[in-house]
Design an enzyme around this catalytic site. Structure first.
Site, PDB file in Angstrom:
ATOM      1  NE  ARG A 180      72.911 -23.348  -0.208  1.00  0.00           N
ATOM      2  CZ  ARG A 180      74.376 -24.256  -0.087  1.00  0.00           C
ATOM      3  NH1 ARG A 180      75.434 -23.835  -0.259  1.00  0.00           N
ATOM      4  NH2 ARG A 180      74.119 -25.630  -0.112  1.00  0.00           N
ATOM      5  CB  SER A 230      66.908 -25.970   0.682  1.00  0.00           C
ATOM      6  OG  SER A 230      67.377 -27.415   0.265  1.00  0.00           O
ATOM      7  CD  GLU A 323      69.517 -23.027   0.377  1.00  0.00           C
ATOM      8  OE1 GLU A 323      69.709 -23.186  -0.714  1.00  0.00           O
ATOM      9  OE2 GLU A 323      69.826 -23.713   1.185  1.00  0.00           O
TER      10      GLU A 323
END
Length: 338
Positions: A180, A230, A323
């Site tokens: 990420r 998320s 995230e």
């Protein structure tokens, strides 16, 4: 005031000479994010071409105006005080050009539309992305991924500009991909298009894979909610079991009972996770999702997410990082119409 010599009105007048797209000082973060949350954006601009993007980047750099680039706003939480400076949206930079098994894609193209195009072209490698509401540009910046796939697996190179307006081409190995993350998050480059390396595949098999992934998403992710996906970056939520024996055993029990969908609700109850803060609510079938259910503020979301993070880090012995991108000011202390 944006600078000592330029008012917001001056900036808008100047940008109107550069871009034919939307330019306004009356946009809020709630208008451009899937969370539907966020304070005023001092200046919002949505260029129509890559050249317009370059000119705006040059303008902001020349006048030392803060520049914030956004895509579909699906992985973004804008704080209640809004964003000072210019917010540049790449949503209109949309195109798909095929070069055999390669696709050159505009940064504003959405992942769902791209994955559907791949079915028609018989190209495999992006099935995992169907259902992710973000743009291709944002997906590269965040190295988005799901179901074992990530953008780093298919990106060959990216095209864009540095803050001096110079053209930039970065190869896959230069992007510093990690879980990420990528070097593009340092905001030194504005990415306008991406070259993807895919593989020839059977259209029906590609379609079937996407169908199976969609079924999993439907069972584990809220639909039609005001959220940003998320909240925390967790490489694989179920791999936590490798570090937490109780977690692994309970997951196994629910699998044997053929009711894996009840595992997350059970964990929410077990750890007594808070379900709500103001208008923000923790989703019952996924404790990594928070939804705006009743005019939530960014403060509501952060308050709830911090409570959840503290409990999970303690109980599961892991480190949770955000995230979602969190940008803006906590408290507005400027006039959006100055």
């Amino acid at each position: 005031m944006l600078t000592k010599t330029l008012t917001t009105a001056n900036i808008i007048q100047d940008l109107q000479k550069i871009s034919s797209g939307t330019i306004t000082d009356s946009m809020n973060g709630s208008n451009i994010t899937t969370f539907r949350i966020g304070g005023p954006l001092e200046v919002f601009v949505e260029p129509q071409t890559e050249e317009e993007v370059r000119q705006i980047v040059l303008y902001a750099s020349h006048h030392s105006i803060p520049l914030h680039v956004v895509g579909n706003g699906s992985n973004l939480l804008i704080l209640d005080g809004g964003i000072k400076g210019i917010v540049l949206s790449l949503k209109k930079i949309k195109f798909i050009k095929q070069e055999q098994n390669h696709l050159v894609v505009g940064a504003g193209e959405t992942l769902p539309s791209l994955s559907i195009r791949c079915i028609k072209l018989g190209l495999t490698g992006l099935e995992w992305s169907n259902g992710i509401p973000g743009t291709v540009g944002g997906a590269v910046v965040m190295n988005a991924g799901a179901f074992g796939g990530m953008m780093q697996d298919v990106v060959e190179e990216v095209y864009g500009f540095n803050k001096r307006g110079e053209k930039v081409v970065l190869k896959n190995h230069e992007l510093g991909f990690g879980y990420r993350k990528s070097i593009l998050q340092n905001n030194e480059f504005i990415i306008t298009s991406v070259k993807l390396r895919l593989r020839s595949g059977d259209c029906e098999k590609i379609k079937e894979t996407i169908k199976k992934i969609a079924a999993i998403r439907d069972a584990t992710q809220p639909k039609g909610k005001k959220c940003a996906g998320s909240i925390f970056a967790i490489p694989n939520i179920y791999e936590i079991g490798n570090k937490n024996f109780k977690w692994r055993i309970m997951r196994k029990i629910f699998s044997l009972l053929n009711k894996p969908q009840l595992f997350i609700p059970y964990m929410i109850e077990k750890y007594n996770l808070p379900r709500r803060s103001g208008g923000a609510m923790l989703e019952y079938n996924n404790f990594n999702w928070i939804s705006n259910v009743d005019n939530a503020t960014a403060s509501d979301v952060l308050n709830l997410s911090e409570q959840v993070r503290k409990i999970l880090e303690h109980e599961l012995k892991i480190k949770l990082n955000y995230e979602i991108r969190i940008v803006g000011k906590e408290k507005c202390n400027y006039s959006a119409t100055s």
